[in-house]
Design a protein around this motif. Structure first.
Motif, PDB file in Angstrom:
ATOM      1  N   ALA A  59       0.828  -1.211   0.000  1.00 12.59           N
ATOM      2  CA  ALA A  59       0.000   0.000   0.000  1.00 12.59           C
ATOM      3  C   ALA A  59       0.858   1.254   0.000  1.00 12.59           C
ATOM      4  CB  ALA A  59      -0.937  -0.002   1.205  1.00 12.59           C
ATOM      5  N   ASP A  60       1.973   1.230   0.734  1.00 12.20           N
ATOM      6  CA  ASP A  60       2.868   2.391   0.768  1.00 12.20           C
ATOM      7  C   ASP A  60       3.518   2.631  -0.590  1.00 12.20           C
ATOM      8  OD1 ASP A  60       2.369   2.945   3.445  1.00 12.20           O
ATOM      9  OD2 ASP A  60       4.108   1.806   4.153  1.00 12.20           O
ATOM     10  N   ILE A  61       3.890   1.570  -1.280  1.00 13.40           N
ATOM     11  CA  ILE A  61       4.524   1.713  -2.590  1.00 13.40           C
ATOM     12  C   ILE A  61       3.518   2.235  -3.608  1.00 13.40           C
ATOM     13  CG2 ILE A  61       5.742   0.507  -4.444  1.00 13.40           C
ATOM     14  CD1 ILE A  61       7.294   0.849  -1.744  1.00 13.40           C
ATOM     15  N   ILE A  62       2.303   1.726  -3.553  1.00 20.44           N
ATOM     16  CA  ILE A  62       1.254   2.201  -4.466  1.00 20.44           C
ATOM     17  C   ILE A  62       1.019   3.691  -4.247  1.00 20.44           C
ATOM     18  CG2 ILE A  62      -1.205   2.013  -5.008  1.00 20.44           C
ATOM     19  CD1 ILE A  62      -0.867  -1.061  -4.328  1.00 20.44           C
ATOM     20  N   GLU A  63       0.923   4.111  -2.999  1.00 19.60           N
ATOM     21  CA  GLU A  63       0.710   5.532  -2.678  1.00 19.60           C
ATOM     22  C   GLU A  63       1.919   6.373  -3.099  1.00 19.60           C
ATOM     23  OE1 GLU A  63      -1.160   9.019  -1.064  1.00 19.60           O
ATOM     24  OE2 GLU A  63      -1.832   7.139  -1.949  1.00 19.60           O
ATOM     25  N   TYR A  64       3.127   5.872  -2.850  1.00 22.14           N
ATOM     26  CA  TYR A  64       4.346   6.583  -3.243  1.00 22.14           C
ATOM     27  C   TYR A  64       4.356   6.821  -4.756  1.00 22.14           C
ATOM     28  CZ  TYR A  64       9.288   7.354  -4.289  1.00 22.14           C
ATOM     29  OH  TYR A  64      10.480   7.850  -4.771  1.00 22.14           O
ATOM     30  N   LEU A  65       4.000   5.817  -5.523  1.00 25.89           N
ATOM     31  CA  LEU A  65       3.959   5.971  -6.975  1.00 25.89           C
ATOM     32  C   LEU A  65       2.865   6.955  -7.389  1.00 25.89           C
ATOM     33  CD1 LEU A  65       4.527   2.275  -8.053  1.00 25.89           C
ATOM     34  CD2 LEU A  65       6.126   4.187  -8.300  1.00 25.89           C
ATOM     35  N   ARG A  66       1.729   6.920  -6.701  1.00 25.38           N
ATOM     36  CA  ARG A  66       0.632   7.824  -7.025  1.00 25.38           C
ATOM     37  C   ARG A  66       1.029   9.280  -6.783  1.00 25.38           C
ATOM     38  NH1 ARG A  66      -3.033  10.827  -5.057  1.00 25.38           N
ATOM     39  NH2 ARG A  66      -2.585  10.410  -2.891  1.00 25.38           N
ATOM     40  N   ILE A  67       1.625   9.577  -5.615  1.00 29.80           N
ATOM     41  CA  ILE A  67       1.957  10.963  -5.303  1.00 29.80           C
ATOM     42  C   ILE A  67       3.211  11.448  -6.034  1.00 29.80           C
ATOM     43  CG2 ILE A  67       0.799  10.900  -3.066  1.00 29.80           C
ATOM     44  CD1 ILE A  67       3.552  10.736  -1.747  1.00 29.80           C
ATOM     45  N   SER A  68       4.029  10.524  -6.536  1.00 35.10           N
ATOM     46  CA  SER A  68       5.243  10.907  -7.261  1.00 35.10           C
ATOM     47  C   SER A  68       4.971  11.176  -8.734  1.00 35.10           C
ATOM     48  CB  SER A  68       6.302   9.811  -7.138  1.00 35.10           C
ATOM     49  OG  SER A  68       6.656   9.635  -5.784  1.00 35.10           O
ATOM     50  N   ARG A  69       3.781  10.868  -9.168  1.00 33.34           N
ATOM     51  CA  ARG A  69       3.421  11.032 -10.586  1.00 33.34           C
ATOM     52  C   ARG A  69       3.389  12.506 -10.949  1.00 33.34           C
ATOM     53  NH1 ARG A  69      -1.664  11.538 -13.283  1.00 33.34           N
ATOM     54  NH2 ARG A  69      -1.522  10.713 -15.402  1.00 33.34           N
ATOM     55  N   VAL A  70       3.997  12.830 -12.074  1.00 37.83           N
ATOM     56  CA  VAL A  70       3.983  14.199 -12.580  1.00 37.83           C
ATOM     57  C   VAL A  70       3.154  14.200 -13.872  1.00 37.83           C
ATOM     58  CG1 VAL A  70       5.362  16.081 -13.506  1.00 37.83           C
ATOM     59  CG2 VAL A  70       6.245  14.690 -11.617  1.00 37.83           C
ATOM     60  N   ASP A  71       2.105  15.019 -13.862  1.00 40.25           N
ATOM     61  CA  ASP A  71       1.258  15.158 -15.046  1.00 40.25           C
ATOM     62  C   ASP A  71       1.656  16.453 -15.749  1.00 40.25           C
ATOM     63  OD1 ASP A  71      -0.667  15.413 -16.977  1.00 40.25           O
ATOM     64  OD2 ASP A  71      -2.365  15.073 -15.611  1.00 40.25           O
ATOM     65  N   PRO A  72       2.313  16.359 -16.906  1.00 38.00           N
ATOM     66  CA  PRO A  72       2.769  17.567 -17.598  1.00 38.00           C
ATOM     67  C   PRO A  72       1.635  18.516 -17.955  1.00 38.00           C
ATOM     68  CG  PRO A  72       3.627  15.608 -18.669  1.00 38.00           C
ATOM     69  CD  PRO A  72       2.680  15.154 -17.600  1.00 38.00           C
ATOM     70  N   ARG A  73       0.447  17.978 -18.138  1.00 38.32           N
ATOM     71  CA  ARG A  73      -0.695  18.834 -18.473  1.00 38.32           C
ATOM     72  C   ARG A  73      -1.096  19.714 -17.300  1.00 38.32           C
ATOM     73  NH1 ARG A  73      -4.575  14.172 -20.065  1.00 38.32           N
ATOM     74  NH2 ARG A  73      -3.501  13.449 -18.240  1.00 38.32           N
ATOM     75  N   ALA A  74      -0.837  19.256 -16.077  1.00 33.54           N
ATOM     76  CA  ALA A  74      -1.224  20.006 -14.893  1.00 33.54           C
ATOM     77  C   ALA A  74      -0.113  20.945 -14.413  1.00 33.54           C
ATOM     78  CB  ALA A  74      -1.598  19.048 -13.771  1.00 33.54           C
ATOM     79  N   ALA A  75       1.072  20.787 -14.948  1.00 31.49           N
ATOM     80  CA  ALA A  75       2.209  21.588 -14.489  1.00 31.49           C
ATOM     81  C   ALA A  75       2.167  23.006 -14.982  1.00 31.49           C
ATOM     82  CB  ALA A  75       3.521  20.928 -14.922  1.00 31.49           C
TER      83      ALA A  75
END
Length: 75
Positions: A59-75
């Motif tokens: 669960a921690d790894i899944i969350e880490y990957l989720r919050i580390s995601r960078v969406d260039p469209r939102a930047a």
């Protein structure tokens, strides 16, 4: 034992070794060890169970990957 990332399916309540998470993240296991000993610690959350035994909760790894995601469209 290092296993290819293609064969690792993260399960929220499962525990994983450094080698398994390194395969998922496609980094060398030494990177995870270096992140753990950095000040402040970096990378995904981890647990020191005993001595040199470290485990990662799915669960921690899944969350880490989720919050580390960078969406260039939102930047």
């Amino acid at each position: 034992m290092t296993i290819p990332s293609e064969s690792v399916e993260l399960v929220e309540n499962a525990w994983y070794t450094t080698d398994e998470i390194a395969a998922v993240l496609k980094v060398d296991p030494s990177s995870l060890r270096r992140w753990r000993t950095a000040t402040p610690p970096q990378g995904p959350p981890f647990f020191h169970l005993a001595g040199r035994v470290t485990r990662y909760l799915g669960a921690d790894i899944i969350e880490y990957l989720r919050i580390s995601r960078v969406d260039p469209r939102a930047a």
